[in-house]
Structures are given as C-alpha cells and as structure tokens.
Design a protein around this motif. Structure first.
Motif, PDB file in Angstrom:
ATOM      1  N   ASN A  13       0.813  -1.220   0.000  1.00  0.00           N
ATOM      2  CA  ASN A  13       0.000   0.000   0.000  1.00  0.00           C
ATOM      3  C   ASN A  13       0.844   1.268   0.000  1.00  0.00           C
ATOM      4  OD1 ASN A  13      -2.251  -1.649   0.190  1.00  0.00           O
ATOM      5  ND2 ASN A  13      -2.368  -1.484   2.414  1.00  0.00           N
ATOM      6  N   ILE A  14       2.128   1.139  -0.264  1.00  0.00           N
ATOM      7  CA  ILE A  14       3.040   2.259  -0.067  1.00  0.00           C
ATOM      8  C   ILE A  14       2.751   3.433  -0.999  1.00  0.00           C
ATOM      9  CG2 ILE A  14       4.989   1.622  -1.558  1.00  0.00           C
ATOM     10  CD1 ILE A  14       5.229   2.707   2.083  1.00  0.00           C
ATOM     11  N   ASP A  15       2.449   3.173  -2.259  1.00  0.00           N
ATOM     12  CA  ASP A  15       2.164   4.275  -3.194  1.00  0.00           C
ATOM     13  C   ASP A  15       0.951   5.076  -2.732  1.00  0.00           C
ATOM     14  OD1 ASP A  15       4.281   3.984  -5.027  1.00  0.00           O
ATOM     15  OD2 ASP A  15       3.222   2.378  -6.061  1.00  0.00           O
ATOM     16  N   GLN A  16      -0.108   4.377  -2.390  1.00  0.00           N
ATOM     17  CA  GLN A  16      -1.326   5.040  -1.925  1.00  0.00           C
ATOM     18  C   GLN A  16      -1.071   5.786  -0.616  1.00  0.00           C
ATOM     19  OE1 GLN A  16      -4.644   2.399  -1.538  1.00  0.00           O
ATOM     20  NE2 GLN A  16      -6.051   4.032  -0.958  1.00  0.00           N
ATOM     21  N   ALA A  17      -0.303   5.187   0.291  1.00  0.00           N
ATOM     22  CA  ALA A  17      -0.011   5.827   1.568  1.00  0.00           C
ATOM     23  C   ALA A  17       0.776   7.127   1.367  1.00  0.00           C
ATOM     24  CB  ALA A  17       0.766   4.871   2.474  1.00  0.00           C
ATOM     25  N   LEU A  18       1.771   7.110   0.498  1.00  0.00           N
ATOM     26  CA  LEU A  18       2.568   8.310   0.254  1.00  0.00           C
ATOM     27  C   LEU A  18       1.729   9.394  -0.413  1.00  0.00           C
ATOM     28  CD1 LEU A  18       5.939   6.675  -0.833  1.00  0.00           C
ATOM     29  CD2 LEU A  18       5.408   7.772   1.359  1.00  0.00           C
ATOM     30  N   THR A  19       0.859   8.992  -1.331  1.00  0.00           N
ATOM     31  CA  THR A  19      -0.047   9.952  -1.960  1.00  0.00           C
ATOM     32  C   THR A  19      -0.963  10.582  -0.917  1.00  0.00           C
ATOM     33  OG1 THR A  19       0.021   8.798  -4.080  1.00  0.00           O
ATOM     34  CG2 THR A  19      -1.892  10.221  -3.677  1.00  0.00           C
ATOM     35  N   SER A  20      -1.505   9.772  -0.016  1.00  0.00           N
ATOM     36  CA  SER A  20      -2.382  10.289   1.039  1.00  0.00           C
ATOM     37  C   SER A  20      -1.637  11.256   1.955  1.00  0.00           C
ATOM     38  CB  SER A  20      -2.981   9.143   1.846  1.00  0.00           C
ATOM     39  OG  SER A  20      -3.859   8.391   1.051  1.00  0.00           O
ATOM     40  N   CYS A  21      -0.380  10.955   2.279  1.00  0.00           N
ATOM     41  CA  CYS A  21       0.422  11.869   3.107  1.00  0.00           C
ATOM     42  C   CYS A  21       0.604  13.206   2.406  1.00  0.00           C
ATOM     43  CB  CYS A  21       1.772  11.250   3.436  1.00  0.00           C
ATOM     44  SG  CYS A  21       1.683   9.909   4.629  1.00  0.00           S
ATOM     45  N   ASN A  22       0.894  13.171   1.120  1.00  0.00           N
ATOM     46  CA  ASN A  22       1.029  14.413   0.354  1.00  0.00           C
ATOM     47  C   ASN A  22      -0.281  15.178   0.338  1.00  0.00           C
ATOM     48  OD1 ASN A  22       3.610  15.157  -0.776  1.00  0.00           O
ATOM     49  ND2 ASN A  22       3.577  13.163  -1.772  1.00  0.00           N
ATOM     50  N   ASN A  23      -1.391  14.475   0.127  1.00  0.00           N
ATOM     51  CA  ASN A  23      -2.694  15.129   0.125  1.00  0.00           C
ATOM     52  C   ASN A  23      -2.972  15.791   1.472  1.00  0.00           C
ATOM     53  OD1 ASN A  23      -3.085  14.233  -2.487  1.00  0.00           O
ATOM     54  ND2 ASN A  23      -4.403  12.524  -1.904  1.00  0.00           N
TER      55      ASN A  23
END
Length: 109
Positions: A13-23
């Motif tokens: 889930n790392i890509d989605q997690a990093l995107t969520s952190c940026n958001n």
C-alpha cells in the motif's frame, strides 16, 4: 496545531499511503505530521527503494519519517541502509501509541 501520526505497515500500500500523506499536507500545510514505517513497509525507507524520492520529498516538506528498529532487525536492515534523515524508534507500535496518548490524531494508511 494539528498533529497527526500516520501508521504505514504494508509495502503493498506504499504508493497510496505516500499519496495520502502528500494530500494531507497539501490540505493542512501547518499540520505536524509523523509517518511511522514498520512491518513490511520498512523497506520503503531504505536507500534505493523505488519510493525514495517520494519519501525524501515528504521530509523536505517537514514530515518526520520514522523507522521501526524491530522491523529493521527482523529484515536485516541496518541504520546505514536507511534514507538520510530517517528517525529510528525501537518499536513503531509503541511510538504510535505514545503519540496518541499525547493527543496526536492517528491515521492508518
């Protein structure tokens, strides 16, 4: 000031997690954010990972990146293999619980 501790435990889930952190920091730029990587996600904070640039970008934006020493030990990852600037705690789960006890908002990604 809003303080958020983010748990990232699954490398899948790392890509989605990093995107969520940026958001999160895009929408609430003055929030203090700490992201705790443990279990299989610990591999994301190793130099040369396929998300190293994204992790470094979060750090440049003021996000505290934390690695779990227990997860590192179980995967034979040494401190010198981590991306520069990553903070190490003995137990990621303990770090998360401590932050929650201090009033931080908890987010699992």
């Amino acid at each position: 000031m809003l303080r958020v501790v983010v748990q990232v435990s699954d490398i899948n889930n790392i890509d989605q997690a990093l995107t969520s952190c940026n958001n999160l920091i895009n929408e609430i730029p003055d929030a203090k954010v700490e992201v705790v990587f443990h279990q299989s996600a610990i591999n994301a904070v190793v130099r040369g990972s396929n998300v190293e640039d994204r992790v470094r970008d979060l750090m440049r934006r003021g996000v505290i990146i934390v690695a779990c020493r227990n997860s590192m030990r179980s995967r034979n990852i040494t401190e010198d293999q981590l991306i520069d600037g990553v903070k190490i705690v003995n137990a990621g789960v303990a770090e998360i619980v401590q932050k929650q006890a201090e009033g931080w908002v908890y987010l699992k990604l």
